[in-house]
Design a protein around this motif. Structure first.
Motif: not given
Length: 211
Positions: A8-14, A39-46, A49-55
């Protein structure tokens, strides 16, 4: 093997990604689809390990990728939508620095050869600030030719490339997969590489995912 479990990845309130799970085995390519902002780039970065997923978690060969740390980082190449190169360095210097950061040592001749194969002959020793967008992209992609990481995560790799470079890059990616490598890529361009019986994952649709 790569396993994404209940991510699960959240950006801001989305909430961009929710309860997403899939696996990628050696010799597989996953084509990631989705409209801008899905969320394609967010998923790749998660995954990288470049960003931490919410869950959720990412596993590499059965181990938590975050606990593996650099051992996981050494096994992957992430080429982002932005080139990530230093404007004051030339192509050879940029490639050698990028490889050093990946834990890979290449000599100057290897760097020159890789850049030439990607169509930068005659431009290898110019500061990258004077290169075109397509030439800068080639510098960024040259890591794929000298790094033996099994997992490639490529965000719009064909952007700004001419047809000859697109065709060559498709061959490089195809050869990597045929040798047991794994690839996750997203592209808005219509390329033959993503046609046929490839894994597909669609973000931004209800009941997302075909993996």
């Amino acid at each position: 093997m790569l396993e994404v479990a209940d991510l699960e990845c959240v950006r801001g309130d989305r909430r961009l990604i929710s309860e997403l799970s899939f696996t990628l085995s050696p010799g597989e390519l996953l084509h990631l689809h989705g409209h801008n902002g899905s969320g394609k780039t967010t998923l790749m970065r998660a995954i990288c390990g470049l960003i931490r997923p919410t869950a959720g978690k990412v596993f590499w060969n059965g181990e938590d990728s975050r606990k593996l740390g650099e051992d996981f980082s050494r096994d992957l190449i992430f080429v982002g939508h932005k080139d990530g190169i230093k404007a004051d360095l030339n192509g050879v210097e940029n490639l050698r620095v990028a490889c050093a950061l990946d834990g890979v040592s290449i000599d100057e001749k290897q760097a020159w050869d890789a850049l030439e194969r990607l169509g930068l002959r005659g431009h290898e020793d110019l500061p990258t600030r004077v290169l075109s967008q397509g030439q800068k992209r080639r510098v960024s992609l040259a890591r794929l030719l000298v790094h033996r990481a099994p997992l490639w995560i490529l965000d719009e790799p064909f952007t700004a490339l001419d047809k000859a470079a697109v065709d060559y890059l498709q061959t490089v990616i195809k050869n990597h997969v045929e040798k047991g490598g794994m690839v996750i890529l997203t592209t808005h361009q219509e390329v033959s590489l993503t046609r046929g019986h490839k894994k597909q994952l669609r973000l931004g649709w209800k009941g997302e995912g075909d993996v």
